[in-house]
Design a protein around this motif. Sequence first.
Motif, PDB file in Angstrom:
ATOM      1  N   TYR A  82      -6.550  -6.715  49.632  1.00 60.31           N
ATOM      2  CA  TYR A  82      -5.201  -5.684  49.094  1.00 60.31           C
ATOM      3  C   TYR A  82      -6.249  -5.424  47.943  1.00 60.31           C
ATOM      4  N   PRO A  83      -5.372  -4.364  47.357  1.00 62.21           N
ATOM      5  CA  PRO A  83      -6.480  -3.691  46.601  1.00 62.21           C
ATOM      6  C   PRO A  83      -5.463  -4.223  45.363  1.00 62.21           C
ATOM      7  N   PRO A  84      -6.220  -5.021  44.648  1.00 64.73           N
ATOM      8  CA  PRO A  84      -6.166  -5.495  42.898  1.00 64.73           C
ATOM      9  C   PRO A  84      -4.756  -4.863  43.108  1.00 64.73           C
ATOM     10  N   ARG A  85      -3.175  -5.693  42.507  1.00 69.43           N
ATOM     11  CA  ARG A  85      -2.747  -5.048  41.866  1.00 69.43           C
ATOM     12  C   ARG A  85      -1.904  -5.783  40.158  1.00 69.43           C
ATOM     13  N   ALA A  86      -1.137  -4.953  39.886  1.00 70.26           N
ATOM     14  CA  ALA A  86      -1.023  -4.993  38.618  1.00 70.26           C
ATOM     15  C   ALA A  86       0.053  -4.687  37.870  1.00 70.26           C
ATOM     16  N   TYR A  87       1.025  -5.969  37.173  1.00 67.86           N
ATOM     17  CA  TYR A  87       1.755  -5.982  36.283  1.00 67.86           C
ATOM     18  C   TYR A  87       1.598  -6.136  35.269  1.00 67.86           C
ATOM     19  N   VAL A  88       2.917  -5.266  33.949  1.00 62.84           N
ATOM     20  CA  VAL A  88       2.441  -5.571  32.566  1.00 62.84           C
ATOM     21  C   VAL A  88       3.920  -6.535  32.155  1.00 62.84           C
ATOM     22  N   LEU A  89       3.944  -7.438  31.506  1.00 65.31           N
ATOM     23  CA  LEU A  89       5.313  -8.320  30.929  1.00 65.31           C
ATOM     24  C   LEU A  89       5.022  -7.269  29.007  1.00 65.31           C
ATOM     25  N   TYR A  90       5.933  -7.426  28.466  1.00 62.18           N
ATOM     26  CA  TYR A  90       5.396  -7.566  27.006  1.00 62.18           C
ATOM     27  C   TYR A  90       6.717  -8.091  26.444  1.00 62.18           C
ATOM     28  N   PHE A  91       6.888  -8.707  25.265  1.00 64.35           N
ATOM     29  CA  PHE A  91       6.780  -9.830  24.025  1.00 64.35           C
ATOM     30  C   PHE A  91       7.402  -9.596  22.899  1.00 64.35           C
ATOM     31  N   TYR A  92       8.418  -9.697  22.329  1.00 64.28           N
ATOM     32  CA  TYR A  92       8.902  -9.854  21.204  1.00 64.28           C
ATOM     33  C   TYR A  92       8.104 -10.183  20.317  1.00 64.28           C
ATOM     34  N   GLU A  93       8.648  -9.210  18.966  1.00 61.15           N
ATOM     35  CA  GLU A  93       7.491  -9.626  18.321  1.00 61.15           C
ATOM     36  C   GLU A  93       7.116 -11.174  17.312  1.00 61.15           C
ATOM     37  N   GLY A  94       5.802 -11.551  17.272  1.00 62.81           N
ATOM     38  CA  GLY A  94       5.282 -12.288  16.698  1.00 62.81           C
ATOM     39  C   GLY A  94       5.999 -13.586  18.026  1.00 62.81           C
ATOM     40  N   THR A  95       6.197 -13.955  19.223  1.00 66.34           N
ATOM     41  CA  THR A  95       6.411 -14.866  20.371  1.00 66.34           C
ATOM     42  C   THR A  95       6.139 -14.487  21.407  1.00 66.34           C
ATOM     43  N   VAL A  96       5.869 -16.113  21.895  1.00 66.52           N
ATOM     44  CA  VAL A  96       5.725 -15.631  23.314  1.00 66.52           C
ATOM     45  C   VAL A  96       6.866 -16.118  24.400  1.00 66.52           C
ATOM     46  N   GLN A  97       8.099 -15.148  23.905  1.00 62.23           N
ATOM     47  CA  GLN A  97       9.119 -14.737  24.921  1.00 62.23           C
ATOM     48  C   GLN A  97       9.407 -13.190  24.768  1.00 62.23           C
ATOM     49  N   ILE A  98       8.983 -13.680  26.298  1.00 63.58           N
ATOM     50  CA  ILE A  98       8.690 -12.090  26.976  1.00 63.58           C
ATOM     51  C   ILE A  98      10.680 -11.545  27.426  1.00 63.58           C
ATOM     52  N   THR A  99      10.178  -9.857  26.943  1.00 60.09           N
ATOM     53  CA  THR A  99      11.890  -8.744  26.783  1.00 60.09           C
ATOM     54  C   THR A  99      12.469  -9.218  27.588  1.00 60.09           C
ATOM     55  N   GLU A 100      13.795  -8.898  27.343  1.00 61.70           N
ATOM     56  CA  GLU A 100      14.906  -8.090  28.573  1.00 61.70           C
ATOM     57  C   GLU A 100      14.194  -7.821  29.612  1.00 61.70           C
ATOM     58  N   VAL A 105      10.455  -7.537  36.035  1.00 58.99           N
ATOM     59  CA  VAL A 105       8.785  -7.596  36.289  1.00 58.99           C
ATOM     60  C   VAL A 105       7.926  -9.213  36.562  1.00 58.99           C
ATOM     61  N   LEU A 106       8.672 -10.545  35.593  1.00 57.60           N
ATOM     62  CA  LEU A 106       8.301 -11.798  36.089  1.00 57.60           C
ATOM     63  C   LEU A 106       8.671 -11.416  37.441  1.00 57.60           C
ATOM     64  N   GLU A 107       9.989 -11.732  37.342  1.00 57.07           N
ATOM     65  CA  GLU A 107      10.347 -11.984  39.414  1.00 57.07           C
ATOM     66  C   GLU A 107       9.662 -11.381  40.303  1.00 57.07           C
ATOM     67  N   ALA A 108       8.715 -10.100  40.444  1.00 57.71           N
ATOM     68  CA  ALA A 108       8.569  -9.229  41.384  1.00 57.71           C
ATOM     69  C   ALA A 108       7.158 -10.328  41.281  1.00 57.71           C
ATOM     70  N   LEU A 109       6.586 -10.838  39.641  1.00 61.19           N
ATOM     71  CA  LEU A 109       5.448 -11.041  39.745  1.00 61.19           C
ATOM     72  C   LEU A 109       5.181 -12.517  40.872  1.00 61.19           C
ATOM     73  N   ARG A 110       6.210 -13.718  40.305  1.00 64.36           N
ATOM     74  CA  ARG A 110       6.010 -14.695  41.260  1.00 64.36           C
ATOM     75  C   ARG A 110       6.548 -14.293  42.742  1.00 64.36           C
ATOM     76  N   ARG A 111       6.976 -13.800  43.225  1.00 59.29           N
ATOM     77  CA  ARG A 111       7.723 -13.072  44.224  1.00 59.29           C
ATOM     78  C   ARG A 111       5.915 -12.775  44.687  1.00 59.29           C
ATOM     79  N   ALA A 112       5.163 -12.109  44.508  1.00 57.02           N
ATOM     80  CA  ALA A 112       4.060 -11.448  44.574  1.00 57.02           C
ATOM     81  C   ALA A 112       3.133 -12.750  45.004  1.00 57.02           C
TER      82      ALA A 112
END
Length: 190
Positions: A82-100, A105-112
């Motif tokens: 399959y061709p590569p699939r790309a997902y982009v997750l964004y984060f709150y400033e200065g943290t490792v916490q993804i934005t709401e 996107v994270l859920e879609a990534l988990r399913r893929a």
Amino acid sequence: MRVLAFAAAAGLLSGCATSTVTLLNDEAGGPTGAVAVYDQDTGAEQGQLTAANTMARVGGKTVTVRPARGDRYADLMSRMPYPPRAYVLYFYEGTVQITEESKPVLEALRRAVTAETDVQIIGHTDTVGETEFNDKLSYDRAVEVRAALVKDGLPVENSRVVGRGERELRVPTADNVSESGNRRVEVILR
């Protein structure tokens, strides 16, 4: 002459006056592929074909390219990655916490992701903070995403994690600029 095929190209340039080369493309309408012909003695390129339904003179022979149609290449196409699939997750400033906004996107990534998926995870930051801090933060963001995927069954050896800090900005900014578009993790599935 020697034929070098890139992507999914098949063909033969023989003593015939005309040769046909079939360039396979993915069913999603992606790129067709390409064929380049090189002189085996000098290594000089004799010509190339990069689009379906084109023709060129290569090494004194006419080569016609046509797209693959029908079931003739079905078995070969079923074995193509399959061709590569790309997902982009964004984060709150200065943290490792993804934005709401990135949680779906994270859920879609988990399913893929499956146990066979090859995953490249690249962390990034904006330009706020020192370079060393941003290098570590970008890496930590990538590690957090990998941990979420491993929890769902991805073998850890199927993933590569890197942190690029502020070196590959998606949105160019000056130093010490808070830019949400740069605080991201890019995940590429193969």
